[in-house]
Design a protein around this motif. Structure first.
Motif, mmCIF file in Angstrom:
data_model
loop_
_atom_site.group_PDB
_atom_site.id
_atom_site.type_symbol
_atom_site.label_atom_id
_atom_site.label_comp_id
_atom_site.label_asym_id
_atom_site.label_seq_id
_atom_site.Cartn_x
_atom_site.Cartn_y
_atom_site.Cartn_z
ATOM 1 N N GLU A 1 0.457 -1.902 0.127
ATOM 2 C CA GLU A 1 -0.039 -0.277 0.042
ATOM 3 C C GLU A 1 0.180 1.212 -0.286
ATOM 4 O O GLU A 1 0.245 2.624 -0.581
ATOM 5 C CB GLU A 1 -0.799 0.257 1.286
ATOM 6 C CG GLU A 1 -1.959 1.294 0.689
ATOM 7 C CD GLU A 1 -3.136 0.724 0.256
ATOM 8 O OE1 GLU A 1 -3.631 1.367 -0.852
ATOM 9 O OE2 GLU A 1 -3.350 -1.047 0.086
ATOM 10 N N PHE A 2 1.624 1.372 0.345
ATOM 11 C CA PHE A 2 3.168 2.790 0.582
ATOM 12 C C PHE A 2 3.149 2.226 -0.202
ATOM 13 O O PHE A 2 3.592 3.494 -1.066
ATOM 14 C CB PHE A 2 4.109 1.709 1.743
ATOM 15 C CG PHE A 2 4.903 2.795 1.826
ATOM 16 C CD1 PHE A 2 5.153 4.483 1.576
ATOM 17 C CD2 PHE A 2 6.556 2.812 1.370
ATOM 18 C CE1 PHE A 2 6.180 5.059 1.950
ATOM 19 C CE2 PHE A 2 7.808 3.027 1.686
ATOM 20 C CZ PHE A 2 7.587 4.324 1.590
ATOM 21 N N THR B 1 16.731 6.882 1.150
ATOM 22 C CA THR B 1 17.314 7.116 -0.727
ATOM 23 C C THR B 1 16.514 8.436 -0.987
ATOM 24 O O THR B 1 16.806 8.512 -2.145
ATOM 25 C CB THR B 1 17.679 6.506 -1.490
ATOM 26 O OG1 THR B 1 18.232 5.170 -1.209
ATOM 27 C CG2 THR B 1 18.325 7.107 -2.717
ATOM 28 N N MET B 2 15.230 7.951 -0.321
ATOM 29 C CA MET B 2 14.271 8.830 -0.816
ATOM 30 C C MET B 2 14.265 10.355 -0.613
ATOM 31 O O MET B 2 13.356 10.831 -1.352
ATOM 32 C CB MET B 2 12.986 8.441 0.308
ATOM 33 C CG MET B 2 12.237 7.178 -0.263
ATOM 34 S SD MET B 2 10.916 6.368 0.034
ATOM 35 C CE MET B 2 9.868 7.575 -0.085
ATOM 36 N N LEU C 1 0.080 15.678 -0.285
ATOM 37 C CA LEU C 1 0.208 14.398 -0.158
ATOM 38 C C LEU C 1 1.480 13.461 -0.860
ATOM 39 O O LEU C 1 1.394 12.224 0.172
ATOM 40 C CB LEU C 1 -1.378 13.835 -1.365
ATOM 41 C CG LEU C 1 -2.722 14.821 -1.062
ATOM 42 C CD1 LEU C 1 -3.484 14.075 -1.710
ATOM 43 C CD2 LEU C 1 -3.404 14.198 0.471
ATOM 44 N N ILE C 2 1.488 13.608 -1.087
ATOM 45 C CA ILE C 2 3.194 13.099 -1.955
ATOM 46 C C ILE C 2 3.780 12.994 -0.946
ATOM 47 O O ILE C 2 4.548 12.154 -0.637
ATOM 48 C CB ILE C 2 4.038 13.982 -2.871
ATOM 49 C CG1 ILE C 2 2.927 13.944 -4.527
ATOM 50 C CG2 ILE C 2 5.141 13.258 -3.730
ATOM 51 C CD1 ILE C 2 3.336 14.711 -5.563
ATOM 52 N N THR C 3 4.570 14.456 0.457
ATOM 53 C CA THR C 3 5.143 14.163 0.726
ATOM 54 C C THR C 3 4.902 14.005 2.317
ATOM 55 O O THR C 3 6.057 13.064 2.699
ATOM 56 C CB THR C 3 5.026 16.123 1.922
ATOM 57 O OG1 THR C 3 5.841 16.615 0.476
ATOM 58 C CG2 THR C 3 6.337 16.119 2.327
ATOM 59 N N SER D 1 5.027 9.734 1.510
ATOM 60 C CA SER D 1 7.055 9.969 0.818
ATOM 61 C C SER D 1 6.987 10.004 2.557
ATOM 62 O O SER D 1 8.404 9.199 2.800
ATOM 63 C CB SER D 1 7.296 10.856 0.717
ATOM 64 O OG SER D 1 7.215 10.526 -1.646
ATOM 65 N N LEU D 2 6.423 10.977 3.504
ATOM 66 C CA LEU D 2 6.641 10.519 4.543
ATOM 67 C C LEU D 2 6.690 9.322 5.738
ATOM 68 O O LEU D 2 7.342 8.684 6.996
ATOM 69 C CB LEU D 2 6.852 12.318 5.481
ATOM 70 C CG LEU D 2 7.796 12.602 5.456
ATOM 71 C CD1 LEU D 2 6.059 14.727 6.074
ATOM 72 C CD2 LEU D 2 8.491 13.526 5.972
ATOM 73 N N SER D 3 5.719 8.866 5.194
ATOM 74 C CA SER D 3 5.588 7.726 5.532
ATOM 75 C C SER D 3 6.634 6.166 5.997
ATOM 76 O O SER D 3 6.994 5.463 6.541
ATOM 77 C CB SER D 3 4.265 7.085 5.307
ATOM 78 O OG SER D 3 4.158 6.815 4.367
#
Length: 563
Positions: free
Chosen positions: A352-353, A433-434, A533-535, A538-540
C-alpha cells in the motif's frame, strides 16, 4: 521433511547471526558453515538469490544475453507507452474527422487509461502460468494491431474500439519489466534497473502525452505539443503518428522474437547434490527469497568466490527458453491465484505504501501535462504549441538525472547499511534514499505552483520546476516499488498490478477535478495540495524504515511467499 529442513536452516542461521530472518531479510556474508557464491573472486558481495548449477539460469547468463533481455524489455515498455496518452495534440483533427466534440474525443484517452490498468488482470496471470516471453510478444502484437486500427479508423466507434484494444495491449508495459528485472538480476543491481524501467516508461509518456481543458462554453485546446506526437500531428498529420507507432512496435517485436528468451526460472527445483555426498555439517535451504535467506548449496560450502560456480556470467539461454510459451502442470490454479493476489496485497502495508507513493509521484508529473499549455499559450508568454512541447525536454533531462542517480544511490545506501549491520540486509535499508528526491519534489512543486500563479520567467519554471518533476518521477516510484519487490519477490508481478490499478484510478480522477479547481481557485491550492499528499506518503517511509520488519513479520506466513 523438506519443510522441516528449511525451518532448521533458518533457525540455525538466526542463531549464528543473532538476527530474526523474515522474508525479505538476506544474509550477505559468510559465517561458520555457511559460505555463498559471490560476485567475483575479489569481491565479498554475496549474490542474492544464489544462482543454480545450470548455465541456462538467467542469473548465470553472460552480460550480452542479460543486456539483450533488458533492451527488449525496455524497448517494449517505451514503445507501448507511446500510444495511450498521445491523443491531445490530435484533438482538433479528431473532432473534425469523427464529427465529435471535446468531451467525446477525451473519452478515447480516459477509456484507454482505465483499460490499461485493469488489463493486467489478464497479462500477469498468463505471465505467471506460461512465462514472460509469450506475454511480451503477444502484447506487442496487440499494440501493433491497435495502432494500425487507429491509423485506419473512419468512425468514432471504430477509433474507440482501437483505444480499448490499445489499452489492453499496453497494460503489460506497467508490470512486465520489473518482473523480468527480478528474474535476471541479483538483488544488489535491482534498484538501478528498476530506475531504468521507470525512466523508459515515463519517458515515453513525456514524448507523447498532453491534455485538454474545457472552460465553460469555451474550448481551450491544451496542445502541450509533445516531443513526438505534437510535432507529427502538426506537420504530417495525426494518422502518420500511428503509422510511426506501428513501425516502432514492429521493430521491437522482431528484436524481441530473436533477442528475448524466457526469463522465468523455478528456483525451488534447482539441482543439488544428494545429501549422502554432502560434506558433514553442511546445510541447504529451499528458495532463498521465499524463506528469507540465502540458499546454501553443499558443493559451495567451502567456496569463497564465484570460481566455484563455473557458469556465473558465462551462461546462455537454451532452446527451450525460446519456445513461444512454457508448459505448466496447473495453469488454471496459477491463473486463479494471480487474479486474487493483487487484491490481497492491498492489505499489506508495504505494498500500500509503494502504491500510494508511485501514484501521487506520477500525479505530480501529470500536473504539468494538465497545466502547461494553459499557462504558456496565454499572455504574457504566448508560446506556440510546438514550443511548449519542447519544454518537455526539461522533464526528460530530469528523468535521466533520476535514472543515473536513484538506482545506484539506492543500491549503495543499502550495501553500506548492510555492512554496518554485520552483513544482514533488510529491504528497509534503501528507504533513506528517498530523502533527497522528496526535497527535489517539494522544490519543483513550489516553483511550478507559484511560478504559474505569479507569471515568473518561463526559464525558472521550466528549468527548475519541470526538471525537478522529471527527477522525482524517475526516482521515488523506483525506490518504493523496489522495496515492495524485495519484501515480496515471489509476487512481483502482482505487486505492480496493485500499483498500476491504484495509480491509474487516481490519475483518472485527478485529471477530472484539477481543471475546475484551477479555474476556481488558481494554481497554488491544487498543486500544493497534491504536493502535500506526495510528501505525506513519502514521509510515511519513516514509519516503514522503523517498523517495516514488523509489517513483514505480520505477513511472514502468508501464501504469497510460497508461490
Amino acid at each position: 521433511m523438506e519443510q522441516s529442513r528449511e525451518k532448521n536452516v533458518v533457525r540455525q542461521l538466526e542463531q549464528e547471526f543473532n538476527v530474526e530472518i523474515l522474508p525479505g531479510t538476506e544474509v550477505m556474508i559468510d559465517s561458520g558453515n555457511h559460505h555463498f557464491v559471490k560476485a567475483s573472486a575479489s569481491s565479498d558481495r554475496v549474490l542474492v538469490p544464489q544462482p543454480s548449477n545450470d548455465p541456462s539460469d538467467p542469473l548465470n547468463w553472460n552480460k550480452y544475453w542479460k543486456a539483450s533481455a533488458m533492451i527488449c524489455a525496455t524497448a517494449s515498455s517505451f514503445t507501448q507507452g507511446l500510444g495511450p496518452l498521445s491523443l491531445a495534440p490530435m484533438i482538433p483533427q479528431l473532432i473534425e474527422a469523427f464529427h465529435s466534440d471535446l468531451a467525446g474525443v477525451l473519452q478515447f484517452t480516459g477509456i484507454a487509461i482505465l483499460v490499461l490498468g485493469f488489463s493486467n488482470f489478464i497479462w500477469v496471470p498468463i505471465t505467471t502460468a506460461f512465462g514472460r516471453r509469450p506475454v511480451l510478444l503477444a502484447t506487442l502484437l496487440v499494440s501493433l494491431g491497435s495502432s494500425i486500427w487507429r491509423a485506419r479508423a473512419q468512425s468514432y466507434a471504430s477509433f474507440m474500439g482501437a483505444s480499448v484494444l490499445n489499452g489492453i495491449g499496453c497494460g503489460s508495459s506497467e508490470t512486465l519489466q520489473p518482473v523480468i528485472i527480478a528474474d535476471v538480476f541479483f538483488l544488489h543491481d535491482r534498484g538501478a534497473y528498476n530506475t531504468v524501467y521507470f525512466a523508459a516508461y515515463f519517458g515515453a509518456l513525456m514524448a507523447s502525452c498532453s491534455s485538454v481543458l474545457n472552460h465553460g462554453d469555451d474550448l481551450i485546446i491544451k496542445q502541450i505539443g509533445p516531443i513526438i506526437a505534437g510535432s507529427m500531428a502538426d506537420h504530417v498529420g495525426w494518422r502518420n503518428f500511428w503509422w510511426f507507432n506501428v513501425a516502432c512496435l514492429a521493430v521491437t517485436f522482431i528484436i524481441s522474437l530473436v533477442g528475448f528468451p524466457e526469463t522465468k526460472w523455478d528456483r525451488s527445483a534447482q539441482e543439488r547434490p544428494n545429501s549422502e555426498h554432502s560434506p558433514e555439517g553442511k546445510v541447504e535451504s529451499a528458495d532463498a527469497e521465499k524463506q528469507g535467506t540465502i540458499e546454501v548449496r553443499p558443493e559451495l560450502s567451502y567456496a569463497a568466490t564465484a570460481a566455484n560456480d563455473p557458469f556465473l556470467g558465462e551462461g546462455k539461454p537454451n532452446k527451450q527458453q525460446f519456445k513461444l510459451f512454457q508448459s505448466n502442470a496447473h495453469p488454471f490454479r496459477s491463473i486463479f491465484l494471480e487474479l486474487w493476489i493483487p487484491w490481497k496485497l492491498f492489505a499489506f502495508p508495504i505494498v500500500e505504501f509503494a502504491s500510494f507513493v508511485v501514484s501521487w509521484s506520477a500525479s505530480s508529473f501529470l500536473t504539468l501535462n494538465l497545466t502547461q499549455s494553459e499557462v504558456f499559450a496565454a499572455p504574457p508568454y504566448n508560446f506556440s504549441s510546438e514550443s511548449i512541447g519542447f519544454m518537455n525536454f526539461a522533464i526528460l533531462v530530469g528523468a535521466i538525472i533520476g535514472l543515473v542517480t536513484a538506482g545506484p544511490l539506492s543500491d549503495w545506501v543499502s550495501m553500506r547499511a548492510t555492512r554496518k549491520n554485520n552483513g544482514i540486509r533488510e529491504p528497509e535499508m534503501r528507504l533513506p534514499t528517498m530523502i533527497p528526491y522528496v526535497i527535489i519534489m517539494i522544490i519543483g512543486n513550489f516553483v511550478v505552483a507559484f511560478g504559474y500563479q505569479h507569471q515568473w520567467d518561463w526559464k525558472i519554471i521550466v528549468i527548475i520546476g519541470f526538471t525537478c518533476a522529471g527527477i522525482q518521477v524517475a526516482a521515488l516510484p523506483a525506490i518504493t516499488s523496489t522495496y515492495a519487490v524485495d519484501s515480496y519477490k515471489p509476487v512481483a508481478g502482482s505487486i505492480f498490478v496493485a500499483i498500476t490499478v491504484n495509480k491509474n484510478l487516481w490519475g483518472y480522477g485527478y485529471s477530472k477535478f484539477i481543471t475546475p479547481w484551477i479555474l476556481s481557485d488558481g494554481y497554488i491550492p491544487p498543486i500544493m495540495t497534491n504536493m502535500s499528499l506526495i510528501t505525506l506518503w513519502s514521509l510515511s517511509g519513516i514509519l516503514f524504515w522503523w517498523k517495516g520488519k514488523t509489517f513483514r513479520r505480520w505477513t511472514r506466513n502468508s501464501m504469497v511467499h510460497r508461490m
